[in-house]
Design a protein around this motif. Structure first.
Motif, PDB file in Angstrom:
ATOM      1  N   UNK A  72     -47.239  12.455  17.184  1.00  0.00           N
ATOM      2  CA  UNK A  72     -46.087  13.344  17.062  1.00  0.00           C
ATOM      3  C   UNK A  72     -46.517  14.802  17.079  1.00  0.00           C
ATOM      4  N   UNK A  73     -45.771  15.609  17.771  1.00  0.00           N
ATOM      5  CA  UNK A  73     -46.143  17.008  17.867  1.00  0.00           C
ATOM      6  C   UNK A  73     -45.782  17.772  16.597  1.00  0.00           C
ATOM      7  N   UNK A  74     -45.018  17.146  15.712  1.00  0.00           N
ATOM      8  CA  UNK A  74     -44.709  17.810  14.445  1.00  0.00           C
ATOM      9  C   UNK A  74     -45.963  17.952  13.599  1.00  0.00           C
ATOM     10  N   UNK A  76     -49.289  19.333  12.924  1.00  0.00           N
ATOM     11  CA  UNK A  76     -49.901  20.552  13.448  1.00  0.00           C
ATOM     12  C   UNK A  76     -51.244  20.297  14.117  1.00  0.00           C
ATOM     13  N   UNK A 259     -49.544  15.767   2.799  1.00  0.00           N
ATOM     14  CA  UNK A 259     -48.440  16.593   2.300  1.00  0.00           C
ATOM     15  C   UNK A 259     -47.440  15.752   1.522  1.00  0.00           C
ATOM     16  N   UNK A 262     -48.761  15.319  -2.022  1.00  0.00           N
ATOM     17  CA  UNK A 262     -48.485  16.467  -2.890  1.00  0.00           C
ATOM     18  C   UNK A 262     -47.051  16.431  -3.352  1.00  0.00           C
ATOM     19  N   UNK A 263     -46.165  16.248  -2.417  1.00  0.00           N
ATOM     20  CA  UNK A 263     -44.751  16.257  -2.718  1.00  0.00           C
ATOM     21  C   UNK A 263     -44.421  15.221  -3.796  1.00  0.00           C
ATOM     22  N   UNK A 266     -45.979  16.105  -7.238  1.00  0.00           N
ATOM     23  CA  UNK A 266     -45.172  17.153  -7.868  1.00  0.00           C
ATOM     24  C   UNK A 266     -43.923  16.556  -8.486  1.00  0.00           C
ATOM     25  N   UNK A 285     -51.132  25.070   8.722  1.00  0.00           N
ATOM     26  CA  UNK A 285     -51.444  26.469   8.472  1.00  0.00           C
ATOM     27  C   UNK A 285     -50.916  26.901   7.111  1.00  0.00           C
ATOM     28  N   UNK A 286     -50.212  26.001   6.437  1.00  0.00           N
ATOM     29  CA  UNK A 286     -49.599  26.368   5.166  1.00  0.00           C
ATOM     30  C   UNK A 286     -50.423  25.944   3.956  1.00  0.00           C
ATOM     31  N   UNK A 289     -50.581  28.268   0.995  1.00  0.00           N
ATOM     32  CA  UNK A 289     -49.421  28.616   0.171  1.00  0.00           C
ATOM     33  C   UNK A 289     -48.718  27.394  -0.388  1.00  0.00           C
ATOM     34  N   UNK A 290     -49.398  26.264  -0.328  1.00  0.00           N
ATOM     35  CA  UNK A 290     -48.811  25.092  -0.963  1.00  0.00           C
ATOM     36  C   UNK A 290     -49.004  25.194  -2.462  1.00  0.00           C
ATOM     37  N   UNK A 291     -48.304  24.343  -3.161  1.00  0.00           N
ATOM     38  CA  UNK A 291     -48.405  24.328  -4.613  1.00  0.00           C
ATOM     39  C   UNK A 291     -48.993  23.018  -5.066  1.00  0.00           C
TER      40      UNK A 291
ATOM     41  N   UNK B  73     -44.558  24.982  19.999  1.00  0.00           N
ATOM     42  CA  UNK B  73     -44.241  23.701  19.372  1.00  0.00           C
ATOM     43  C   UNK B  73     -44.813  23.611  17.968  1.00  0.00           C
ATOM     44  N   UNK B  79     -40.266  21.661  17.298  1.00  0.00           N
ATOM     45  CA  UNK B  79     -40.685  20.281  17.506  1.00  0.00           C
ATOM     46  C   UNK B  79     -39.552  19.322  17.138  1.00  0.00           C
ATOM     47  N   UNK B 262     -44.496  34.642   2.448  1.00  0.00           N
ATOM     48  CA  UNK B 262     -44.949  34.016   1.201  1.00  0.00           C
ATOM     49  C   UNK B 262     -46.435  34.231   1.024  1.00  0.00           C
ATOM     50  N   UNK B 266     -48.029  36.306  -2.030  1.00  0.00           N
ATOM     51  CA  UNK B 266     -48.957  35.654  -2.942  1.00  0.00           C
ATOM     52  C   UNK B 266     -50.259  36.447  -3.028  1.00  0.00           C
ATOM     53  N   UNK B 286     -42.261  21.294   4.636  1.00  0.00           N
ATOM     54  CA  UNK B 286     -43.069  21.549   3.444  1.00  0.00           C
ATOM     55  C   UNK B 286     -42.413  22.508   2.461  1.00  0.00           C
ATOM     56  N   UNK B 289     -42.776  21.871  -1.224  1.00  0.00           N
ATOM     57  CA  UNK B 289     -44.051  21.904  -1.935  1.00  0.00           C
ATOM     58  C   UNK B 289     -44.781  23.222  -1.741  1.00  0.00           C
ATOM     59  N   UNK B 290     -44.058  24.222  -1.264  1.00  0.00           N
ATOM     60  CA  UNK B 290     -44.679  25.534  -1.181  1.00  0.00           C
ATOM     61  C   UNK B 290     -44.728  26.146  -2.575  1.00  0.00           C
ATOM     62  N   UNK B 291     -45.475  27.211  -2.686  1.00  0.00           N
ATOM     63  CA  UNK B 291     -45.605  27.906  -3.958  1.00  0.00           C
ATOM     64  C   UNK B 291     -45.022  29.302  -3.830  1.00  0.00           C
TER      65      UNK B 291
END
Lengths: 347, 347
Positions: A72-74, A76, A259, A262-263, A266, A285-286, A289-291, B73, B79, B262, B266, B286, B289-291
């Motif tokens: 899947x292209x979703x 990353x 991911x 984590x979700x 949490x 790429x996130x 900034x994840x928690x 994409x 996507x 973000x 941060x 995401x 679950x971001x911060x």
DNA sequence: AATGTTTACTAAAACGATTGCGTAGAAATA
DNA sequence: TATTTCTACGCAATCGTTTTAGTAAACATT
């Protein structure tokens, strides 16, 4: 309804020339006078003439396009790979057709058929997690379709392959957790049949063995669909969290599994890393900034795409059947962030 | 090198039949006797015959594939749109060719040319932020190429369009911030020339006006490349944070701008939402679950893709030139999470 | 027996671009 | 002037498939 009505024939008619003269003029042939060339070029421009690539393909026997199959292209990782593929393919005048399997074997077979029946010159594929065998590819490979595998490869077909150093990725991630003071390290991963699972798992196991840490098999959870459904990971976490010797860290593979883990943690109010530390295999790429900020094994997605495409184009362009194949292994890189830093829970 | 050598002619020769008989037999024509059909089918099977799709395309005048142009994409919104497009296209037997502009006008023109010169039956496009005019598309549209715009549309071409309710998305996000007690609400957005910027901006402005809040123009920052480069957002934030009447909330558009904001806040140790609240326009899975967990305006990416493709296929299949066009507007949905909840900083 | 009808097939012309070969007329050479 | 060489173009085949317009042969009808 073909929207582009202007053909070489129309130009010929308009200028009272033969079709071949027009064609040659457009190709700047020495056989055509400058005057005529100018005339033809001007007329082509004016009518926005564009050669019909289908006719060209038919004549030339190639389609100048390559097919891509990813889950899947979703994800990353895959979109980065695709960017790498495009960067090389476009430079060489090749078009790229992207298809997604969503981890389904059925869709993989359908996509491959669709691609080959649309006449691609070569195929770049990362196998679906649910693919039990590669007969559909063997046939094509035997017929001479150039194929390069990347990411999730198979040993059953002898061709070029490009992969990440999954073994060391798994080893490094696990060793990092060990070095950070964790001892009960679980592993949530994709189905055991695909290559990346095996390789990362081997790295994980060896790191533990090398550190003299015994780890029960219970600590290894497989997600049948590679984490496509949340329930797969829910089940894994429920199982792990209810073990009497609950893990203090988890090493997850794949973007989705990581991911989602984590979700869910949490949501379950399981603190990361205080209750359970986490290292993932992900290219998001996130991560920063994840928690909490996620420690992760990063793969050189772009470079994998580039390398695979270069190899594929070599196969395509080769005049002779290629019999010597190589497997390129690109290094992974562990980014350490908060999710795997040992913390006293009561601090 | 065409890897598939077996043609209809080979079969004809082998069976001492004419080419047309073989073709008709394969198409189960009533003109061919059962006996011959069986013979031909068996021979085709045995030789693993597959019709050359390029020849078929040439004959039939369509390629059964549609082109897609998006900025990148890697953006989950796109996507998701693509997944929607594929879901409809594949069902109807259409293939999909995806290209990326990376927000560059040059690449947009190149991609469009490449696609049309690869003979697509229709085009789905979301304009690049840097596209100054749509002459390259006007020409094709005038020639009869079916085009459907989505997301970032243009008024200069009269055709079907599918967009999110950007105005209300902007309005809702801003109103939510106002209702949450914020008064100095800034807006970081894409360049003012693209449709989504204008529409969201209008919603933002109206929400403020309706609430009787005066907002200086300084509060609106444009990112020339839609946030492609981090520096664009750095500049915007530096500017905003150094205003003497520093904003207490920001409404950002686009995935990239939002997540980068973000990340930068941060890094700058600006607490979200305590120092500055944030509502973004993003479809990342995401957000939760971001911060901190990110409040965001969510667009129906998948549905936009579906709808646009349905409309495009209608255009493609239509026997008559279509002159009545419609613009479909799909609702957005605001997800409220922590990033926009008013908090006493000293709590 | 002469005529119509059906069956089961073939020949040939498309689709649009490319290309090897042929050739009329101009120019150069003998 | 006669012959060769060039120049600049056209013809026709080709790629693989589909489709239209046939046509023999077999069969049926009057």
């Amino acid at each position: 309804m073909n929207f582009n009505a202007v053909t070489i024939r129309d130009i010929a008619k308009e200028l009272n020339l033969s079709v071949s003269t027009v064609s040659k003029a457009l190709h700047d042939s020495y056989e055509i006078s400058e005057k005529t060339k100018k005339l033809v070029l001007e007329c082509a421009q004016r009518n926005n003439y564009r050669p019909n690539p289908i006719a060209q393909s038919l004549k030339q026997g190639n389609s100048k396009s390559i097919g891509i199959v990813v889950s899947t292209i979703e994800n990353q990782f895959f979109s980065q790979v695709i960017n790498g593929i495009e960067s090389v393919a476009h430079k060489e005048g090749y078009n790229v057709i992207i298809t997604q399997t969503h981890e389904s074997y059925d869709l993989e077979v359908k996509n491959v058929n669709h691609l080959t029946s649309r006449s691609i010159d070569g195929l770049l594929i990362s196998l679906s997690t649910e693919t039990p065998d590669v007969e559909h590819l063997k046939k094509l490979h035997a017929q001479g379709l150039p194929i390069v595998f990347f990411d999730r490869v198979t040993e059953e077909i002898n061709t070029h392959k490009v992969i990440s150093d999954n073994y060391n990725g798994g080893y490094d991630a696990t060793k990092h957790l060990i070095d950070s003071g964790f001892r009960r390290i679980a592993h949530i991963t994709s189905p055991p049949n695909i290559s990346i699972t095996k390789e990362r798992l081997a790295g994980y196991k060896d790191a533990l063995t090398d550190a003299g840490i015994f780890t029960p098999d219970d600590y290894i959870c497989y997600c049948p669909h590679g984490g496509r459904d949340i329930s797969e990971i829910e089940n894994a976490l429920n199982f792990l969290l209810n073990l009497k010797d609950k893990p203090d860290a988890i090493f997850t593979t794949s973007d989705r599994i990581t991911t989602t883990t984590i979700s869910l943690l949490n949501k379950l109010k399981v603190a990361i890393p205080a209750d359970i530390a986490l290292v993932g295999y992900t290219n998001t790429t996130l991560a920063d900034i994840l928690n909490p900020p996620l420690s992760s094994v990063h793969q050189q997605g772009f470079e994998i795409g580039q390398k695979a495409t270069e190899m594929l184009l070599n196969l395509i362009k080769s005049k002779w059947p290629v019999t010597e194949f190589e497997t390129v292994v690109l290094p992974t890189h562990l980014f350490v962030r908060e999710s795997s830093i040992k913390k006293d829970k009561n601090l």
